[in-house]
Scaffold this active site. Structure first.
Site, PDB file in Angstrom:
ATOM      1  N   HIS A  43      -3.439   4.179  -2.907  1.00  0.00           N
ATOM      2  CA  HIS A  43      -4.445   5.217  -2.635  1.00  0.00           C
ATOM      3  C   HIS A  43      -4.096   6.037  -1.395  1.00  0.00           C
ATOM      4  O   HIS A  43      -4.598   7.146  -1.225  1.00  0.00           O
ATOM      5  CB  HIS A  43      -5.842   4.606  -2.512  1.00  0.00           C
ATOM      6  N   ASP A  58      -2.969  -1.719  -6.312  1.00  0.00           N
ATOM      7  CA  ASP A  58      -3.102  -0.659  -5.313  1.00  0.00           C
ATOM      8  C   ASP A  58      -1.948  -0.705  -4.306  1.00  0.00           C
ATOM      9  O   ASP A  58      -2.145  -0.488  -3.111  1.00  0.00           O
ATOM     10  CB  ASP A  58      -4.446  -0.749  -4.584  1.00  0.00           C
ATOM     11  N   SER A  62      -5.210   0.958   6.015  1.00  0.00           N
ATOM     12  CA  SER A  62      -4.769   0.601   4.665  1.00  0.00           C
ATOM     13  C   SER A  62      -3.247   0.631   4.564  1.00  0.00           C
ATOM     14  O   SER A  62      -2.609   1.604   4.968  1.00  0.00           O
ATOM     15  CB  SER A  62      -5.356   1.570   3.640  1.00  0.00           C
TER      16      SER A  62
END
EC number: 3.4.21.107
Length: 360
Positions: free
Chosen positions: A105, A135, A209
């Site tokens: 993402h 992801d 992230s």
């Protein structure tokens, strides 16, 4: 009376003599009862951060847009473009020859991916491949002899372990947050919930992230991926998640090899591990099928909702998570024998494994 006065005087003289004898000792060490700060033991994770931090990079998802001042061509015939940062995150150098892992993402819909190392070097990265189910995404920069984070496959990750999250929150620069492992094997977290997350209370904010989750020995144990409540009105404190290193390494290997992750697909759902004495008096253990995907491999083989999967290709089924991993590692097109218990009877059914459908 005189005797008591003499006794008191003698005691006083003895006390004075003891004090005079010890006075040089007190003068020589005025901190006898107050230790110097340098003598105190300080709990620090500096060595772990020093080991791991050089391998954690900043990742920028950029788009190229025509300049608002000039949408046409410049004098040299090149288009005038403005660079806009769409998203930011972190990444971990997994191989010294330039392979970097981050979250999918973070780099989704990027025109350009820029990676900034902690030594100040900046590279444009190419996307090797990504995996929507975990992801994760693999990037490649043209560099050699890059720092990596050590791993220890023999060290068990346990609830209560102290962990450190390293990343670039809100583009402030590399930062470290500390917490403990709150749980392992977390799943059912929505669209990307098939994996077994490590749950921690170490802070993971926007920009973290794709960064590293390490233990106090400076060993990589996971890739930080999300924090519940950060992007919604509901506030959830201390609920952050990381992808375990065994899954990370498996995805990394498969993407480098094939450009994507090729998984087997069986077509059943279950979160229930069944352990009970059946009608035949046998202590059967297995995974209870709670749903069967229409026209999937299991459906076509005759597996029904309510069946208890006991063995999969001659391997005992120990949990839904283990079954999922066995299926995922089975090459599409492989015919496997699945043993199920149905109404007290054991049935052996051949199933042709398909490829897991691509998501997004």
């Amino acid at each position: 009376m005189l005797k008591k006065l003499l006794q008191s005087a003698l005691i006083g003289l003895c006390t004075a003599a003891v004090v005079l004898a010890l006075l040089p000792l007190f003068q020589g060490n005025s901190n006898l009862f107050s230790r110097q700060n340098d003598d105190l033991q300080v709990v620090s994770y500096a060595s772990a951060v020093r080991i791991a931090s050089p391998a954690v990079v900043n990742v920028y998802n950029q788009s190229l847009q025509a300049s608002s001042l000039d949408r046409g061509l410049s004098d040299n015939g090149l288009s005038n473009n403005e660079v806009r940062v769409n998203n930011l995150g972190s990444g971990v150098i997994m191989r010294a020859d330039g392979y970097i892992l981050t979250n999918r993402h973070v780099i989704s819909n990027a025109d350009q991916i820029v990676v900034a190392l902690q030594n100040g070097q900046i590279y444009q990265a190419g996307l090797v491949g990504s995996d929507s189910l975990t992801d994760l995404a693999v990037l490649k920069i043209q560099a050699e002899n890059l720092p990596t984070i050590p791993q220890n496959k023999q060290r068990r990750v346990s609830v209560g372990d102290v962990v450190l999250a390293i990343g670039n929150p809100y583009n402030l620069g590399q930062s470290v947050s500390q917490g403990i492992i709150s749980a392992t094997g977390r799943s059912a977290l929505g669209e990307i919930g098939r994996q077994n997350f490590i749950q921690t209370d170490a802070s993971i904010n926007r920009g973290n992230s794709g960064g590293a989750l390490i233990n106090t020995a400076g060993e990589l144990i996971g890739i930080n991926t999300l924090s519940i409540g950060k992007d919604s009105s509901e506030i959830a404190e201390g609920l952050s998640f990381a992808i375990p290193i065994n899954i990370v390494n498996d995805v990394l290997k498969k993407i480098i090899q094939d450009g994507r992750v090729i998984r087997g697909y069986f077509g059943v759902e279950s979160q229930i591990f069944y352990n009970n004495e059946d009608q035949l008096g046998l202590n059967q253990r297995g995974v209870l099928v709670t749903a069967v995907a229409p026209n999937g491999p299991a459906y076509q083989a005759g597996i029904l909702q309510g069946d208890l999967i006991v063995r999969f290709n001659s391997k005992a089924v120990n949990s839904p998570t283990d079954l999922l991993q066995i299926i995922s590692d089975t090459r599409p097109g492989t015919v496997v024998e699945v043993q199920v218990e149905r109404l007290g009877q054991l049935l052996n059914l051949p199933v042709t494994i398909a490829e897991y459908p691509t998501v997004g």
